[in-house]
Scaffold this motif. Structure first.
Motif, PDB file in Angstrom:
ATOM      1  N   ASP A 260      51.611  48.182  45.965  1.00  0.00           N
ATOM      2  CA  ASP A 260      50.272  47.822  45.516  1.00  0.00           C
ATOM      3  C   ASP A 260      50.290  46.595  44.608  1.00  0.00           C
ATOM      4  N   SER A 261      49.480  45.601  44.964  1.00  0.00           N
ATOM      5  CA  SER A 261      49.323  44.376  44.177  1.00  0.00           C
ATOM      6  C   SER A 261      50.660  43.733  43.821  1.00  0.00           C
ATOM      7  N   ALA A 262      51.611  43.754  44.750  1.00  0.00           N
ATOM      8  CA  ALA A 262      52.860  43.020  44.538  1.00  0.00           C
ATOM      9  C   ALA A 262      52.548  41.533  44.444  1.00  0.00           C
ATOM     10  N   LEU A 263      53.453  40.763  43.890  1.00  0.00           N
ATOM     11  CA  LEU A 263      53.172  39.351  43.614  1.00  0.00           C
ATOM     12  C   LEU A 263      52.828  38.557  44.862  1.00  0.00           C
ATOM     13  N   ASP A 264      53.356  38.952  46.013  1.00  0.00           N
ATOM     14  CA  ASP A 264      53.096  38.242  47.256  1.00  0.00           C
ATOM     15  C   ASP A 264      52.235  39.049  48.212  1.00  0.00           C
ATOM     16  N   GLY A 265      51.540  40.070  47.688  1.00  0.00           N
ATOM     17  CA  GLY A 265      50.746  40.951  48.522  1.00  0.00           C
ATOM     18  C   GLY A 265      49.260  40.861  48.262  1.00  0.00           C
ATOM     19  N   THR A 266      48.514  41.705  48.953  1.00  0.00           N
ATOM     20  CA  THR A 266      47.080  41.808  48.737  1.00  0.00           C
ATOM     21  C   THR A 266      46.819  42.374  47.352  1.00  0.00           C
ATOM     22  N   GLN A 267      45.928  41.732  46.610  1.00  0.00           N
ATOM     23  CA  GLN A 267      45.686  42.118  45.228  1.00  0.00           C
ATOM     24  C   GLN A 267      44.511  43.098  45.163  1.00  0.00           C
ATOM     25  N   ALA A 268      44.834  44.397  45.155  1.00  0.00           N
ATOM     26  CA  ALA A 268      43.802  45.422  45.070  1.00  0.00           C
ATOM     27  C   ALA A 268      43.357  45.637  43.633  1.00  0.00           C
ATOM     28  N   SER A 269      44.262  45.417  42.690  1.00  0.00           N
ATOM     29  CA  SER A 269      43.965  45.576  41.266  1.00  0.00           C
ATOM     30  C   SER A 269      44.835  44.601  40.496  1.00  0.00           C
ATOM     31  N   GLY A 270      44.490  44.383  39.230  1.00  0.00           N
ATOM     32  CA  GLY A 270      45.212  43.399  38.438  1.00  0.00           C
ATOM     33  C   GLY A 270      46.462  43.952  37.806  1.00  0.00           C
ATOM     34  N   TYR A 271      47.492  44.186  38.613  1.00  0.00           N
ATOM     35  CA  TYR A 271      48.710  44.796  38.098  1.00  0.00           C
ATOM     36  C   TYR A 271      49.785  43.780  37.738  1.00  0.00           C
ATOM     37  N   ALA A 272      49.377  42.524  37.572  1.00  0.00           N
ATOM     38  CA  ALA A 272      50.226  41.550  36.893  1.00  0.00           C
ATOM     39  C   ALA A 272      49.599  41.384  35.519  1.00  0.00           C
ATOM     40  N   VAL A 273      50.246  41.948  34.514  1.00  0.00           N
ATOM     41  CA  VAL A 273      49.612  42.077  33.203  1.00  0.00           C
ATOM     42  C   VAL A 273      50.260  41.123  32.203  1.00  0.00           C
ATOM     43  N   PHE A 274      49.412  40.460  31.421  1.00  0.00           N
ATOM     44  CA  PHE A 274      49.834  39.548  30.365  1.00  0.00           C
ATOM     45  C   PHE A 274      49.564  40.212  29.013  1.00  0.00           C
ATOM     46  N   PHE A 323      48.116  32.953  38.710  1.00  0.00           N
ATOM     47  CA  PHE A 323      47.557  34.136  38.057  1.00  0.00           C
ATOM     48  C   PHE A 323      46.146  33.838  37.554  1.00  0.00           C
ATOM     49  N   ALA A 324      45.237  34.769  37.804  1.00  0.00           N
ATOM     50  CA  ALA A 324      43.873  34.672  37.290  1.00  0.00           C
ATOM     51  C   ALA A 324      43.370  36.076  36.966  1.00  0.00           C
ATOM     52  N   THR A 325      42.323  36.172  36.168  1.00  0.00           N
ATOM     53  CA  THR A 325      41.870  37.481  35.705  1.00  0.00           C
ATOM     54  C   THR A 325      40.958  38.197  36.698  1.00  0.00           C
ATOM     55  N   THR A 326      40.448  37.518  37.718  1.00  0.00           N
ATOM     56  CA  THR A 326      39.711  38.183  38.789  1.00  0.00           C
ATOM     57  C   THR A 326      40.117  37.573  40.116  1.00  0.00           C
ATOM     58  N   VAL A 327      39.748  38.258  41.201  1.00  0.00           N
ATOM     59  CA  VAL A 327      40.125  37.782  42.526  1.00  0.00           C
ATOM     60  C   VAL A 327      39.316  36.557  42.935  1.00  0.00           C
ATOM     61  N   THR A 328      38.047  36.518  42.598  1.00  0.00           N
ATOM     62  CA  THR A 328      37.178  35.527  43.221  1.00  0.00           C
ATOM     63  C   THR A 328      36.639  34.438  42.309  1.00  0.00           C
ATOM     64  N   THR A 329      36.523  34.677  41.011  1.00  0.00           N
ATOM     65  CA  THR A 329      35.763  33.734  40.194  1.00  0.00           C
ATOM     66  C   THR A 329      36.524  33.080  39.059  1.00  0.00           C
ATOM     67  N   ALA A 330      37.610  33.655  38.582  1.00  0.00           N
ATOM     68  CA  ALA A 330      38.281  33.107  37.405  1.00  0.00           C
ATOM     69  C   ALA A 330      39.175  31.929  37.790  1.00  0.00           C
ATOM     70  N   PRO A 331      39.256  30.911  36.941  1.00  0.00           N
ATOM     71  CA  PRO A 331      40.162  29.794  37.221  1.00  0.00           C
ATOM     72  C   PRO A 331      41.614  30.208  37.031  1.00  0.00           C
TER      73      PRO A 331
END
Length: 399
Positions: A260-274, A323-331
């Motif tokens: 789920d949400s691996a770095l090179d996969g489909t991003q279902a949730s924001g599981y790359a956390v800063f 990396f961005a904080t949302t899938v569609t709108t964040a820079p």
């Protein structure tokens, strides 16, 4: 040659073994990040025409594009001490020889000379029984730490901290307990046995990426995996981003489902956390890792640019990820170091883990090593619909 990027894989002879046993992940990370492995005493080290040939008895783990550490050169032509240190392997002319480039004079170099696979240069400031905390040794790094709990068999728990005082005590956790109690998950194996799994780990002094195929002990065809990682992203904020450190993790407790949400996969949730936002405020901020081509789809199973090879020019299309904080709108906040994805389909038909390709375009002059990310169970038969390919730059530098 630049040696900042280190390439390790289970395909190396004498490589560390990752398996469904307690402690195997920490043993792997120790070997690759801080210790190195497979030390051999050379029988000779000879330079001819700008090429150094190291000869030894038996086998050695080093591969072309990998980095070794030479020590113990105490004599030879002028400047002999310059052969000590890190060297990038350029050739494997025989089972007992490795070559690398040098500007030193022709001749035979002497001493009790050793060669080992060089570590990535990280620190392990805290440890316990099957517990460890890792940190970049680079003074330019953010200084964040990764805690690994390797007390289970088929998976380990991972959590980042802004600071730690011992292996069990830290401040500024990412993810937070509210996001996932006990930290995220990394897979080791789908079975609790000592059977080895396939893995690739590539690192520089501030970031490492690790790709694991945990289903392999169940079947030779279960070669698909997931790519995770930890370390400093390449910040895009002018003036710097003191909290641009990411930890990619799963929220699934079963190893076969940890794609789920691996770095090179489909991003279902924001599981790359800063640890915090780019403004430096708040607590752990979840991010998505996305390709610059704009689609949130598994690398190598992404139809944005059609199938591979391209019907127009026969090429492989490649994209960096950010990396961005949302899938569609964040820079974009930061780029993911070293990882390259493809907005094409059918890549699983053409590329398997550890295949090497020469980079082109923006990646010209670099060697890319293939990975096989999936969006389905890692203990099932992969197909071109659920498994693709991504690539990692093993030439460097990443920054």
């Amino acid at each position: 040659m630049d040696t900042s990027v280190k390439y390790f894989t289970s395909a190396m002879a004498n490589a560390p073994v990752l398996s469904g046993t307690v402690g195997s992940m920490i043993a792997l990370l120790d070997a690759c990040l801080k210790d190195g492995f497979d030390t051999k005493t050379l029988t000779s080290l000879v330079v001819v025409g700008g090429v150094a040939t190291a000869t030894y008895t038996g086998t050695h783990a080093s591969l072309v594009d990998g980095v070794v550490q030479i020590a113990g050169v105490t004599g030879g032509p002028a400047g002999f001490a310059g052969l000590n240190g890190e060297q990038k392997i350029t050739g494997m002319p025989g089972a007992t020889t490795r070559t690398f480039a040098t500007a030193l004079p022709d001749g035979t170099y002497t001493g009790t000379i050793t060669m080992k696979v060089a570590p990535a240069g990280w620190l392990k400031p805290f440890s316990g029984t099957n517990l460890a905390a890792y940190k970049s040794a680079d003074v330019a790094s953010t200084g964040m730490l990764l805690r690994v709990d390797d007390t289970a068999t088929t998976q380990c728990r991972v959590i980042g901290y802004e600071a730690m005082s011992d292996v069990n005590t830290g401040a500024g956790p990412f993810p937070t307990t509210a996001q996932i109690s006990g930290g995220g998950y990394w897979p080791k194996s789908t079975v609790a046995t000592s059977a080895p799994v396939a893995w690739v780990l590539v690192a520089d002094g501030r970031t490492f990426l690790i790709h694991i195929a945990p289903g392999l002990p169940q079947s030779p065809s279960f070669m698909q995996g997931c790519t995770r990682g930890f370390g400093d992203a390449i910040a895009l904020k002018p003036g710097g981003d003191a909290f641009a450190c990411f930890l990619s993790h799963s929220v699934q407790p079963g190893s076969a489902s940890m794609y789920d949400s691996a770095l090179d996969g489909t991003q279902a949730s924001g599981y790359a956390v800063f640890p915090r936002s780019f403004a430096g405020v708040g607590s752990a901020a979840q991010h998505f890792c996305l390709p610059y081509t704009g689609q949130n789809i598994l690398s190598g199973a992404d139809s944005t640019f059609g199938s591979f090879p391209s019907l127009v020019d026969g090429s492989l299309k490649l994209s960096r990820r950010y990396f961005a904080t949302t899938v569609t709108t964040a820079p974009p906040r930061a780029d993911c170091p070293g990882l390259v994805s493809s907005p094409q389909t059918l890549l699983f038909d053409s590329f398997r883990m550890n295949d090497r390709i020469p980079g082109a375009g923006a990646f010209a002059g670099r060697t890319l090593v293939a990975l096989n990310p999936t969006q389905a169970s890692m203990s099932g038969t992969p197909t071109t619909g659920n498994t693709g390919a991504s690539f990692v730059d093993v030439t460097g530098p990443w920054r």
